[in-house]
Design an enzyme around this catalytic site. Sequence first.
Site, PDB file in Angstrom:
ATOM      1  CE  LYS A  31      -3.437   2.453   2.440  1.00 21.49           C
ATOM      2  NZ  LYS A  31      -4.751   2.490   3.356  1.00 21.49           N
ATOM      3  CB  SER A  75     -11.505   7.404  -3.602  1.00 17.61           C
ATOM      4  OG  SER A  75     -10.273   7.851  -2.939  1.00 17.61           O
ATOM      5  CE  LYS A 101      -6.192   1.949  -0.620  1.00 12.25           C
ATOM      6  NZ  LYS A 101      -6.541   1.937   0.803  1.00 12.25           N
ATOM      7  NE  ARG A 139      -5.882   9.700   3.223  1.00 17.63           N
ATOM      8  CZ  ARG A 139      -4.425  10.044   2.685  1.00 17.63           C
ATOM      9  NH1 ARG A 139      -4.002  11.216   2.793  1.00 17.63           N
ATOM     10  NH2 ARG A 139      -3.755   8.921   2.805  1.00 17.63           N
ATOM     11  CD  GLU A 160       5.823  -3.742   3.720  1.00 14.28           C
ATOM     12  OE1 GLU A 160       5.183  -4.636   4.559  1.00 14.28           O
ATOM     13  OE2 GLU A 160       6.052  -2.784   4.451  1.00 14.28           O
ATOM     14  CE1 TYR A 165     -14.993   3.262  -2.499  1.00 12.32           C
ATOM     15  CE2 TYR A 165     -12.994   3.806  -3.967  1.00 12.32           C
ATOM     16  CZ  TYR A 165     -13.712   3.553  -2.894  1.00 12.32           C
ATOM     17  OH  TYR A 165     -12.805   3.626  -1.888  1.00 12.32           O
ATOM     18  CE  LYS A 177      -3.705   8.207   6.497  1.00  9.63           C
ATOM     19  NZ  LYS A 177      -4.758   7.390   6.349  1.00  9.63           N
TER      20      LYS A 177
HETATM   21  C1  PBG Z   1      -7.043   3.752   5.479  1.00 10.45           C
HETATM   22  C2  PBG Z   1      -7.690   3.465   4.127  1.00 10.45           C
HETATM   23  C3  PBG Z   1      -7.591   4.275   2.852  1.00 10.45           C
HETATM   24  C4  PBG Z   1      -8.075   3.950   1.805  1.00 10.45           C
HETATM   25  C5  PBG Z   1      -8.510   2.605   2.313  1.00 10.45           C
HETATM   26  N1  PBG Z   1      -8.435   2.461   3.343  1.00 10.45           N
HETATM   27  C6  PBG Z   1      -6.854   5.683   2.928  1.00 10.45           C
HETATM   28  C7  PBG Z   1      -5.665   5.869   3.369  1.00 10.45           C
HETATM   29  O1  PBG Z   1      -4.747   4.865   3.597  1.00 10.45           O
HETATM   30  O2  PBG Z   1      -5.356   7.048   4.046  1.00 10.45           O
HETATM   31  C8  PBG Z   1      -8.028   4.438   0.538  1.00 10.45           C
HETATM   32  C9  PBG Z   1      -9.311   3.946  -0.638  1.00 10.45           C
HETATM   33  C10 PBG Z   1      -9.393   4.756  -1.546  1.00 10.45           C
HETATM   34  O3  PBG Z   1      -9.046   5.996  -1.714  1.00 10.45           O
HETATM   35  O4  PBG Z   1     -10.287   4.333  -2.302  1.00 10.45           O
HETATM   36  N2  PBG Z   1      -6.696   2.637   6.228  1.00 10.45           N
END
Ligand code: PBG
Length: 331
Positions: free
Chosen positions: A203, A282, A256, A213, A241, A321, A225
């Site tokens: 990720k 997203s 991701k 968010r 990982e 989505y 992050k």
């Molecule tokens: C956080 C989490 C995130 C997403 C899924 N779980 C955002 C982040 O890591 O800040 C993002 C999913 C998306 O953007 O569709 N644990």
Amino acid sequence: MTSNIKNLSLFHRPLRLRRTPSLRRMVRETQLTLNDLIYPMFVMEGINQQEEIPSMPGIYRYSLDLLLKEIADVANLGINAMALFPLISKEKKDNAGTESYNSDGLVQRTVRAIKQEIPEITVITDVALDPFSIYGHDGIVEDGKILNDETVEVLVKQAVSQAEAGADIVAPSDMMDGRVGAIRRGLDAAGYFDVGILAYSAKYASAYYGPFRDALESAPQFGDKQTYQMDPANSREAIKEVALDITEGADMVMVKPALAYLDIIGRIKKYTNLPVAAYNVSGEYAMVKAAAQQGWIDEKQVILETLTSMKRAGADLILTYFAKQVALMFQ
Ligand code: PBG
């Protein structure tokens, strides 16, 4: 125009296999099906409420009653699995995300209701503190730093309480070190041998998460992050990982975001025999929707081409989505 060239004397003519739709179908290498898709969905408190997320046209946060209706609808359309994300009210947030393992919390109540009303759909719950954190971070904060080991203890409680509520699969998306192993041990100790782990293994610290968010009101309140999510410049580290998560007991691994990381999906697919998931996040959704609203692209074609590219790269499963829209297209 007339030409003297009657025949190039070509022996190989790839165009032969593209001549008709049926020939093209015969030689098609990748098939996108509804079985590949997992629908991420947002739940919030209240009754008879739904709110569209401004940066994600067509995607809503639902109160539990309306969420159940929506899930029944998408299950009828042939969607097998959903991933649940909660909007937690401000007053329930704290630094340690204690609301995340409240047995009567929003996620736990929602999972119980889904399993009662639409038991056939696979329910995947998110394990991470950010929706529950006053700081919008995935872990406990001290002096501006994220405390890995202390956070993992909370994540185990969160995962066990989700399993207790009836989650089929728990999906740690937090990127703390050692959380997959700790969650596996925690689930087993509590008797939840059958609950699987979908690990967000590779990720990345990505700007593509912005609209998500917004949906959860979970943007980091300070910093970013990058101390726990991966550097987008790294590829070998994704293997590291994934290797760790497999050793720790992951049943499935994830990359991701997806679209800007197709090379990572391809690399991980070669590395492991576990199912590989990709998260079409997203921001990837928002970009397609925005361009389509302007009339600049053919939305349906772009959706199918994009999801097919993820499968072609090696994804067995895609969180997207677009799942409901695709299900409607396949009707
Ligand atoms: C956080 C989490 C995130 C997403 C899924 N779980 C955002 C982040 O890591 O800040 C993002 C999913 C998306 O953007 O569709 N644990």
